[in-house]
Scaffold this motif. Structure first.
Motif, PDB file in Angstrom:
ATOM      1  N   ALA A   4      52.178  25.217  41.186  1.00  0.00           N
ATOM      2  CA  ALA A   4      50.827  25.022  40.749  1.00  0.00           C
ATOM      3  C   ALA A   4      50.163  26.464  40.291  1.00  0.00           C
ATOM      4  O   ALA A   4      49.598  26.681  39.395  1.00  0.00           O
ATOM      5  CB  ALA A   4      50.017  24.470  41.764  1.00  0.00           C
ATOM      6  N   ALA A   5      50.539  27.611  41.291  1.00  0.00           N
ATOM      7  CA  ALA A   5      49.735  28.646  40.916  1.00  0.00           C
ATOM      8  C   ALA A   5      50.360  29.438  39.696  1.00  0.00           C
ATOM      9  O   ALA A   5      49.732  29.969  38.785  1.00  0.00           O
ATOM     10  CB  ALA A   5      49.878  29.880  42.040  1.00  0.00           C
ATOM     11  N   MET A  26      48.088  30.071  36.713  1.00  0.00           N
ATOM     12  CA  MET A  26      47.666  31.429  36.598  1.00  0.00           C
ATOM     13  C   MET A  26      49.211  32.270  35.640  1.00  0.00           C
ATOM     14  O   MET A  26      49.905  33.087  36.771  1.00  0.00           O
ATOM     15  CB  MET A  26      47.470  32.287  37.804  1.00  0.00           C
ATOM     16  N   PRO A  27      49.470  32.003  34.831  1.00  0.00           N
ATOM     17  CA  PRO A  27      50.776  32.468  34.142  1.00  0.00           C
ATOM     18  C   PRO A  27      50.863  34.036  34.364  1.00  0.00           C
ATOM     19  O   PRO A  27      49.749  34.797  34.339  1.00  0.00           O
ATOM     20  CB  PRO A  27      50.763  32.100  33.034  1.00  0.00           C
ATOM     21  N   SER A  37      40.004  34.422  39.388  1.00  0.00           N
ATOM     22  CA  SER A  37      39.417  33.094  39.819  1.00  0.00           C
ATOM     23  C   SER A  37      38.583  32.223  38.706  1.00  0.00           C
ATOM     24  O   SER A  37      38.794  30.967  38.443  1.00  0.00           O
ATOM     25  CB  SER A  37      38.572  33.303  41.096  1.00  0.00           C
ATOM     26  N   ARG A  38      37.762  33.104  38.220  1.00  0.00           N
ATOM     27  CA  ARG A  38      36.918  32.432  37.212  1.00  0.00           C
ATOM     28  C   ARG A  38      37.788  31.999  35.968  1.00  0.00           C
ATOM     29  O   ARG A  38      37.734  30.908  35.366  1.00  0.00           O
ATOM     30  CB  ARG A  38      35.634  33.550  36.576  1.00  0.00           C
ATOM     31  N   ARG A  39      38.554  32.781  35.368  1.00  0.00           N
ATOM     32  CA  ARG A  39      39.249  32.612  34.028  1.00  0.00           C
ATOM     33  C   ARG A  39      40.323  31.545  34.403  1.00  0.00           C
ATOM     34  O   ARG A  39      40.440  30.494  33.462  1.00  0.00           O
ATOM     35  CB  ARG A  39      39.988  33.800  33.761  1.00  0.00           C
ATOM     36  N   VAL A  84      40.176  28.487  39.500  1.00  0.00           N
ATOM     37  CA  VAL A  84      41.029  28.392  40.687  1.00  0.00           C
ATOM     38  C   VAL A  84      40.102  28.758  41.732  1.00  0.00           C
ATOM     39  O   VAL A  84      39.240  29.635  41.708  1.00  0.00           O
ATOM     40  CB  VAL A  84      42.484  28.500  40.899  1.00  0.00           C
ATOM     41  N   SER A  85      40.256  28.489  43.042  1.00  0.00           N
ATOM     42  CA  SER A  85      39.604  28.768  44.219  1.00  0.00           C
ATOM     43  C   SER A  85      40.009  30.456  44.213  1.00  0.00           C
ATOM     44  O   SER A  85      41.091  30.789  43.900  1.00  0.00           O
ATOM     45  CB  SER A  85      39.863  28.203  45.246  1.00  0.00           C
ATOM     46  N   ALA A  86      39.288  31.229  44.987  1.00  0.00           N
ATOM     47  CA  ALA A  86      39.179  32.651  45.082  1.00  0.00           C
ATOM     48  C   ALA A  86      40.354  32.777  46.110  1.00  0.00           C
ATOM     49  O   ALA A  86      41.134  33.928  45.979  1.00  0.00           O
ATOM     50  CB  ALA A  86      38.057  33.122  45.906  1.00  0.00           C
ATOM     51  N   SER A  87      40.776  31.998  47.049  1.00  0.00           N
ATOM     52  CA  SER A  87      42.033  32.075  47.846  1.00  0.00           C
ATOM     53  C   SER A  87      43.109  32.070  47.064  1.00  0.00           C
ATOM     54  O   SER A  87      44.056  32.820  46.954  1.00  0.00           O
ATOM     55  CB  SER A  87      41.836  31.053  49.133  1.00  0.00           C
TER      56      SER A  87
END
Length: 252
Positions: free
Chosen positions: A103-104, A108-109, A131-133, A136-139
């Protein structure tokens, strides 16, 4: 798993909820109340279910997670290796972990993370921007960024919380504490969730002023140990995204 997920992300038209599903031919996306469950993949009926009552940010990560389940089930070699190496509950745990990795990688490629590091370096701002772009959550962003960060860097997300239990000052006004923390490959420790940030620390200064702070300071371990580090604190929406650069003097 990361390679499967990265290849999938490269062929879908977009990384929003509706674009993500288009890479799975014949699979339908449905939203419905699911109680405590975030989502599920039904390979027999070719359906991915997403809990309609969770936050949009969570729905998107859950969809990427369930897509990773479908990708894993479609890779006979990877699936065979997993069943040869694990069984029972441990097998299920490993599969869930791999699907989080997938998922990550979908959301987030590597090029996106590389761009963040190139533009901002291993900083609190890089964490906030990722996280913004990626939406996704900050964690989630923290763990992905830490995994790709060269050198010894410890990341943390801090926010205010009221101390409880035996903690010093329990019951007093809320204080700035660590919510989540993780380090790059060269870092073998992290800050425990709930670790208070000392009032004089630059992370607190960033929170109080709502301005970025970059300063030579220390990692505030709960034990009281102060490991020297270059602190980069970036406040955003009531939280502070932090990187602790552990130079040679900091034991990195």
């Amino acid at each position: 798993m990361r390679e499967l997920a990265g290849a999938y992300a490269a062929r879908v038209p977009s990384l929003d909820v509706h674009g993500l599903i288009e890479g799975l031919e014949g699979v339908q996306l449905q939203f419905a109340p699911m109680g405590a469950r975030d989502g599920a993949y039904d390979p027999e009926h070719h359906v991915i279910l997403i809990n309609s009552q969770t936050r949009p940010e969570r729905q998107r990560f859950t969809l990427a997670h369930e897509i990773s389940h479908a990708l894993l089930l479609g890779d006979d070699d990877l699936l065979s290796d997993l069943h040869d190496s694990f069984e029972g509950e441990r097998l299920e745990q490993v599969i869930e972990t791999l699907c989080n990795v997938g998922a990550a990688a979908i959301l987030m490629p590597d090029p996106v993370i590389a761009d963040m590091l190139e533009r901002f370096g291993p900083t609190g701002r890089a964490l906030a921007e990722l996280s913004r772009r990626a939406d996704v959550s900050a964690s989630t962003a923290l763990y992905a960024l830490a995994e790709r960060t060269p050198g010894a860097v410890l990341y943390a997300v801090c926010a205010r919380a009221r101390l409880t239990g035996d903690e010093e000052g329990a019951g007093a006004a809320p204080v700035l504490t660590v919510r989540v923390s993780g380090g790059s490959a060269g870092v073998k420790y992290a800050l425990r969730p709930g670790t208070p940030i000392p009032p004089e620390h630059p992370v607190n200064a960033a929170f109080e002023s709502n301005l970025p702070v970059v300063e030579a300071s220390y990692v505030p371990f709960r034990s009281g140990r102060k490991m020297p580090a270059d602190v980069d604190a970036f406040p955003v929406r009531g939280r502070v995204m932090v990187s602790f650069g552990l130079t040679a003097r900091g034991g990195g």
